[in-house]
Each structure stands twice: as structure tokens, then as C-alpha cells.
Motif scaffolding. Structure first.
Motif, short mmCIF file in Angstrom:
data_model
loop_
_atom_site.label_atom_id
_atom_site.label_comp_id
_atom_site.label_asym_id
_atom_site.label_seq_id
_atom_site.Cartn_x
_atom_site.Cartn_y
_atom_site.Cartn_z
N GLU A 17 15.75 -24.88 -38.14
CA GLU A 17 14.65 -25.85 -38.08
C GLU A 17 14.41 -26.33 -36.64
O GLU A 17 13.26 -26.42 -36.19
N LEU A 18 15.47 -26.63 -35.91
CA LEU A 18 15.31 -27.06 -34.53
C LEU A 18 14.64 -25.99 -33.68
O LEU A 18 13.73 -26.27 -32.90
N ALA A 19 15.08 -24.74 -33.84
CA ALA A 19 14.49 -23.64 -33.08
C ALA A 19 13.04 -23.41 -33.46
O ALA A 19 12.17 -23.18 -32.60
N GLU A 20 12.74 -23.49 -34.74
CA GLU A 20 11.38 -23.27 -35.23
C GLU A 20 10.42 -24.33 -34.71
O GLU A 20 9.24 -24.06 -34.45
N HIS A 54 16.61 -18.73 -29.94
CA HIS A 54 15.38 -18.11 -30.40
C HIS A 54 15.21 -18.31 -31.90
O HIS A 54 16.17 -18.12 -32.66
N HIS A 55 14.01 -18.70 -32.33
CA HIS A 55 13.83 -19.07 -33.75
C HIS A 55 14.05 -17.89 -34.69
O HIS A 55 14.59 -18.06 -35.79
N SER A 70 9.43 -31.41 -44.98
CA SER A 70 9.84 -30.26 -45.78
C SER A 70 11.34 -30.07 -45.62
O SER A 70 11.83 -29.99 -44.49
N ASN A 71 12.00 -30.06 -46.73
CA ASN A 71 13.43 -29.79 -46.75
C ASN A 71 14.21 -30.76 -45.87
O ASN A 71 14.41 -31.91 -46.25
N ILE A 72 14.60 -30.37 -44.68
CA ILE A 72 15.42 -31.24 -43.83
C ILE A 72 14.69 -31.62 -42.55
O ILE A 72 15.31 -32.00 -41.55
N THR A 73 13.36 -31.55 -42.54
CA THR A 73 12.58 -31.84 -41.34
C THR A 73 11.41 -32.77 -41.65
O THR A 73 10.70 -32.56 -42.64
#
Length: 406
Positions: free
Chosen positions: A207-210, A217-218, A373-376
Motif C-alpha cells: 500500500e505504501l509503495a502503491e 517499487h510498487h 480501502s482495506n488498510i488505507t
């Protein structure tokens, strides 16, 4: 010479740019071998533009045109040169090493030039070299199609090469070496009190990378999550950083905050379309046109009032041109940015959105749009206020502290 334990060590462009940096990388390889690991090195191109072999420098030779088989052949040269030099110097330093292209290392991809997807890794050659006591030095960022055409994996693709090889050889260690000591709770260039995250879950790092964190890299983070491949993001000089594994419990709701670049918010009001079927068809046509134009959308919200989403850059004119003849009222706002608040501890913890909204309100930051969403939790704010928004959330959840606020 047979080692049962496997390690993959990835060295980024700044880690292989100079002889002094490469000597540090060699020391990390020696340390891993001394600890009983048969070791694979995966390397990026040397340095960054204007360095002569950096990816962006090579791309200038064809006026920036990418996404073709010819461009991929050119861009792969940076990593090939790096692997050859690294392997030669490592051998001269007393550690037997041999350079491999992505293709000869067994990385098989589809034919999506410039951003290929790895289909599988046939690691037989790597395994054979490891059993012989040789360090395979793999050119990252590349592979080949089933019929042998060279491909590249997209910017930052050397991370993906390392994760994929680590999964294929069942590596006990996959170490991603960079010029910073791990993933941070926020970008330290913007948030002075940001600190290293000691442990993060595979899901959190994805999630952080995205959502904008540059340290991983995501696509690599996503591949690691899907294959359940643990890894560590480390500083080359410190050999310390962030362990990324499954099932981390931080005992707090938020692990990190990151931000995007410039965005445009789009709000679609349905106008006079009352028939539900017609309304659905109009919205499907809207999304189809955006997809056909290659415009990626994010933070999508669909409800009775209409549809909202964000697109990259200043895209008001492009969106209006695409959708202007549909029976829709199109409202756009340029000059936005997104902050994303990530933490697996959000799951099952009530009131996290309230805390985020409170932090931004206290900092006098306008909330333009919010989705989760989810954890973000992702919040769209004016671009001029994005650093202040990040700092407010970081401070509210005490992410600078070793044991942050619950």
C-alpha cells in the motif's frame, strides 16, 4: 560447494555507481557468504542521469521514445554493463562471480515492452552456479519473452527482479539495498521527524509503495505480497532498515503516511438521466472512454449523487473533451494532491477516519475528497497544503515515536 541457505542482495543505481560504493556492496556479499548463504546479486544501472549508463541517459539517444522492443533493447544495456563490471570486480576481489542477463537468469515475461509482467523464473542456471560456489550477478529490470525477445520491467524494476528470483530459489533472505536505511513513516525530505519503520507487513509495504513511497517499487511489493516473499529494505552503508514480513502487529492503527504528485479531481453529476439502466450505460461509456484514452483513475466513489474520481496531472481539458457529449455535468478541480494513511492496525479499530479528519481540520487543511480501502485512507487536499497535511497526520498519530499512539 553446496549451500542450503539462499540469499538475494539487490543493489540500486547509487549503490553501484562508484568503485567505493561497489566495494561496500562486495562487503555485504562477503558477509552473507560468511554467514553460510549462497548469494545472488541483482544490480541496477550505474548511477542516475546524467551518468552515461543511467536509464534516462540511454533513453535520450532515441529522444525519449519507450515502450517498444527496440527501446527495451537499448534500456537493458545499462544493467548489462553494470552486471558485467560488478561481476568482474567482485571476481578480482576474490569472490567468484559471473554476470547474467535477466533472460539468461531465467526471467520469462510477457511482451508488454517497457512494463513487462514476469510470468515465471526458471532458476536452474542460478541454482547450478550457486552450487558451484559462484555468485550470479543478475542484470535487473529485464527479462525475455517465451521466444527470447528482450523486455524491461518498468522503472524500479530491479526490485521486482530481486523479489522474483528470491521467490524462485526459496531464498531465506532478500535484501533490497538503497541509499536510505529502510522505509520511513513519511518522506524525511518533507517531514523532519520521520523515522525508520522497523517492521512492516507485506500488505502495508504494498500500500505504501502503491500510494507514493519511493523506497520500494510498487510492482515488486505487490509480487512479494502475492508470493508471500519476505524481504528487508536496507541502507548500504548501515546494513540496517525495515524487515517486511507477513503478520506484523504494530499495536497501533497507522504505520506510515505518504503523498502523491499533482492530481485533478473529477466530479460527475448525472443531470437529467432518471432511468437506472440508461444511467448505468452512460457511466459505463464514461469509464470506457477514459480507459481507451489510457487515463488511469483513482479514488473512485459511486453513489446516488454521482461519480467522483481523480486523475494524474492537470487533466481538466482532457476529461471535458472525452465526456463533453454525454448527458453529464462534469466538474473538475486541478491543483490537488493525495495523502494516504496506511496501517494494518486500522482493521477492526473504530474511529481512525475521525482521527485523520480531526488532524487535518486542526491544521486548517481542506478535505476535497476521501476514500478508504482495506488498510488505507486516501484524502485529496489542495496541493499547496499537502506537506502540512502529512505533517499533521504524522504528528497526530505520533509516528515519530517508537511506540506510536493507539
Amino acid at each position: 560447494m553446496t549451500h542450503e541457505r539462499r540469499a538475494v542482495l539487490k543493489f540500486g543505481g547509487t549503490s553501484v555507481a562508484t568503485r567505493d560504493q561497489r566495494e561496500l556492496a562486495f562487503a555485504r556479499i562477503r558477509d552473507a557468504r560468511a554467514d553460510g548463504f549462497a548469494t545472488v546479486a541483482v544490480v541496477s544501472a550505474m548511477g542516475r542521469a546524467p551518468s552515461p549508463y543511467a536509464t534516462d541517459t540511454l533513453l535520450q539517444a532515441i529522444d525519449g521514445r519507450s515502450g517498444s522492443a527496440n527501446a527495451d533493447m537499448l534500456l537493458a544495456c545499462g544493467e548489462l554493463l553494470s552486471a558485467a563490471i560488478f561481476a568482474d570486480e567482485l571476481t578480482a576481489a576474490g569472490v567468484p562471480a559471473r554476470a547474467l542477463s535477466g533472460a539468461s537468469a531465467g526471467i520469462v515475461t510477457d511482451a508488454h515492452y517497457g512494463d513487462a509482467t514476469i510470468l515465471r523464473v526458471d532458476a536452474e542456471r542460478i541454482e547450478r552456479m550457486l552450487d558451484e560456489g559462484i555468485v550470479p550477478v543478475v542484470a535487473g529490470f529485464q527479462g525475455a519473452t517465451e521466444d527470447g525477445v528482450l523486455t524491461t520491467l518498468g522503472r524500479g524494476g530491479t526490485d521486482l527482479s530481486a523479489i522474483a528470483i528470491g521467490n524462485a530459489i526459496d531464498a531465506e533472505r532478500v535484501d533490497i539495498y538503497t541509499d536510505v536505511s529502510g522505509a520511513m513513516t513519511a518522506d524525511p525530505r518533507r517531514i523532519e521527524r520521520a523515522r525508520t519503520i522497523e517492521r512492516a507487513s507485506l500488505e502495508e509495504m504494498t500500500e505504501l509503495a502503491e500510494h507514493g513511497a519511493k523506497v520500494m517499487h510498487h510492482k515488486a511489493a505487490d509480487y512479494a505480497q502475492r508470493t508471500q516473499t519476505p524481504y528487508t529494505i536496507k541502507g548500504l552503508a548501515t546494513d540496517r532498515g525495515t524487515l517486511v514480513v507477513d503478520g506484523v502487529d504494530h499495536h497501533r492503527p497507522v504505520t506510515g503516511v505518504t503523498s502523491s504528485g499533482r492530481l485533478t479531481w473529477v466530479r460527475i453529476i448525472r443531470g437529467d438521466i432518471e432511468n437506472p439502466q440508461q444511467r448505468m450505460q452512460t457511466e459505463l461509456e464514461m469509464f470506457r472512454r477514459m480507459a481507451d484514452a489510457g487515463i488511469s483513475i483513482d479514488q473512485v466513489s459511486i453513489n446516488q449523487a454521482g461519480v467522483s474520481f481523480v486523475v494524474q496531472g492537470d487533466s481538466a481539458n482532457a476529461v471535458r473533451a472525452l465526456l463533453g457529449d454525454l448527458n453529464l455535468a462534469v466538474r473538475v478541480r486541478e491543483g490537488c494532491s493525495k495523502i494516504s494513511v496506511v496501517g494494518s492496525g486500522m482493521r477492526g479499530t473504530p474511529g481512525v477516519v475521525l482521527q485523520v479528519v480531526t488532524a487535518l481540520s486542526n491544521a486548517d487543511v481542506e478535505i476535497i475528497h476521501c476514500t478508504d480501502s482495506n488498510i488505507t485512507i486516501s484524502i485529496l487536499v489542495p496541493e499547496a497544503d499537502v506537506q502540512r497535511a502529512e505533517a499533521a497526520v504524522h504528528e497526530h498519530f505520533a509516528l515519530n515515536a517508537e511506540e506510536a499512539r493507539t
